[in-house]
Write an enzyme that holds these catalytic residues in place. Structure first.
Site, PDB file in Angstrom:
ATOM      1  N   MET A  26       0.567   1.654   1.051  1.00  0.00           N
ATOM      2  CA  MET A  26      -0.043   2.047   0.151  1.00  0.00           C
ATOM      3  C   MET A  26      -0.298   1.413  -1.259  1.00  0.00           C
ATOM      4  SD  MET A  26      -0.340   6.423   1.028  1.00  0.00           S
ATOM      5  CE  MET A  26       0.367   6.234  -0.626  1.00  0.00           C
ATOM      6  N   GLY A  32      11.252  -2.969  -0.981  1.00  0.00           N
ATOM      7  CA  GLY A  32      12.156  -1.974  -0.579  1.00  0.00           C
ATOM      8  C   GLY A  32      10.999  -2.171   0.736  1.00  0.00           C
ATOM      9  N   HIS A  33       9.704  -2.463   0.457  1.00  0.00           N
ATOM     10  CA  HIS A  33       8.205  -3.247   1.263  1.00  0.00           C
ATOM     11  C   HIS A  33       9.181  -4.351   1.790  1.00  0.00           C
ATOM     12  CE1 HIS A  33       5.807  -0.377  -1.250  1.00  0.00           C
ATOM     13  NE2 HIS A  33       5.797  -0.037  -0.262  1.00  0.00           N
ATOM     14  N   SER A 182      10.459   2.724  -5.280  1.00  0.00           N
ATOM     15  CA  SER A 182       9.136   3.300  -4.885  1.00  0.00           C
ATOM     16  C   SER A 182       8.371   3.097  -6.139  1.00  0.00           C
ATOM     17  CB  SER A 182       9.713   5.121  -5.070  1.00  0.00           C
ATOM     18  OG  SER A 182       8.637   5.841  -5.752  1.00  0.00           O
TER      19      SER A 182
HETATM   20  O1  PAF Z   1       4.796   5.637   3.408  1.00  0.00           O
HETATM   21  C1  PAF Z   1       3.544   5.662   2.581  1.00  0.00           C
HETATM   22  O2  PAF Z   1       3.549   4.083   2.180  1.00  0.00           O
HETATM   23  C2  PAF Z   1       2.937   5.803   2.947  1.00  0.00           C
HETATM   24  O3  PAF Z   1       3.204   7.323   3.857  1.00  0.00           O
HETATM   25  C3  PAF Z   1       2.086   5.619   4.483  1.00  0.00           C
HETATM   26  C4  PAF Z   1       2.753   5.383   6.139  1.00  0.00           C
HETATM   27  C5  PAF Z   1       1.515   3.802   4.137  1.00  0.00           C
HETATM   28  C6  PAF Z   1       1.131   6.548   5.005  1.00  0.00           C
HETATM   29  O4  PAF Z   1      -0.441   6.286   4.101  1.00  0.00           O
END
Ligand code: PAF
Length: 278
Positions: A26, A32-33, A182
């Protein structure tokens, strides 16, 4: 790096490509991403990341409005990480007008912890992830274990729909003081951010005592420790079976137990978890 806004153009580009790794997000990306992107780059030939703040998973309108959005910074981070493709759809690409949400049934998995606190949240997550999977058709999809319950839901969805997608779980990436990374951390005020380190401290404390105290004593200790941080408002702290997410206060050495915590600091809601014993 290729950037797509249209699902049709993206699907055309991906047609015939094999070994696609997918990281749905999102946005408001952090390390983390990026660790998920790196895993995908290691394991797959093409890595695609989606950035879409999914309205159907927010049960609180203000939470959706407040959710951090940093699109330019995100694209730069993905480019630097070596991501091949980014998909940034508008709302109607994912939810065309007149479209009806699917009603999933995940049983117990969606009624505990986050499911209980955020009704409808996991149905929204499952809807968006299913739609994204349909567009991207990945071979592997990567999810962080911070959202452990979400990971269980996605695995269950893939099983129920018999999708040929491998779900890869990645370890939690933490800040130097232990706070789990986060997107919501960016919303914390300075003092809230300092006290947020108390979440990890509590998890670690309980893990370190898990062999000497009973589960009930451990929960008491966790509650007492959190009280040292007056800005942290505890929503829940529970022990649950890592497979079924059944809450338990009995530890069995044959069962992996995870401690789950959800707190609020001001308006910001944070979750974390830690494997106690396996
Ligand atoms: O973890 C997230 O960022 C969201 O829940 C996801 C998996 C992208 C779904 O919108």
């Amino acid at each position: 790096m290729k950037v797509f806004k249209s699902k049709t153009e993206l699907a055309t580009y991906l047609k015939g490509k094999t070994n696609i790794g997918f990281v749905p997000t999102m946005g408001a990306l952090h390390k983390g991403h990026i660790s998920l992107i790196k895993l995908s780059l290691e394991q797959c030939q093409y890595t695609i990341c989606s950035i879409f703040v999914n309205p159907t998973q927010f049960n609180d309108k203000n939470d959706l409005l407040r959710y951090p959005r940093t699109p330019e910074k995100d694209i730069k981070m993905l480019e630097e990480a070596g991501c091949d493709i980014v998909f940034v759809p508008e709302n109607d690409e994912i939810y065309p007008e007149g479209d009806v949400l699917k009603e999933f049934d995940f049983g117990h998995l969606e009624t505990v912890m986050e499911g209980k606190q955020r009704p409808g949240h996991f149905n929204g997550v499952a809807n968006v992830v299913q739609r994204l999977f349909e567009i991207v058709k990945p071979h592997k999809a990567f999810f962080g274990q911070k959202d452990y319950q979400q990971l269980c839901i996605i695995k269950q969805m893939v099983k129920q729909l018999q999708l040929p997608i491998e779900i890869v779980a990645a370890e939690i990436i933490r800040e130097p003081d232990g706070l789990a990374m986060s997107s919501r951390n960016a919303l914390l005020e300075t003092e809230e951010r300092k006290q947020a380190a108390g979440i990890f401290e509590t998890l670690q404390l309980i893990k370190s005592k898990s062999k000497e105290l009973t589960p009930t004593q451990l929960l008491q200790l966790a509650n007492d420790n959190i009280k040292k941080y007056p800005l942290i408002h505890l929503e829940y702290i529970v022990f649950a079976n890592a497979e079924t997410l059944q809450e338990t206060i009995i530890f069995d050495k044959n069962i992996s137990i995870i401690m789950f915590i959800a707190v609020k600091l001001g308006k910001v809601r944070l979750i974390d978890n830690m494997l106690l014993a396996s």
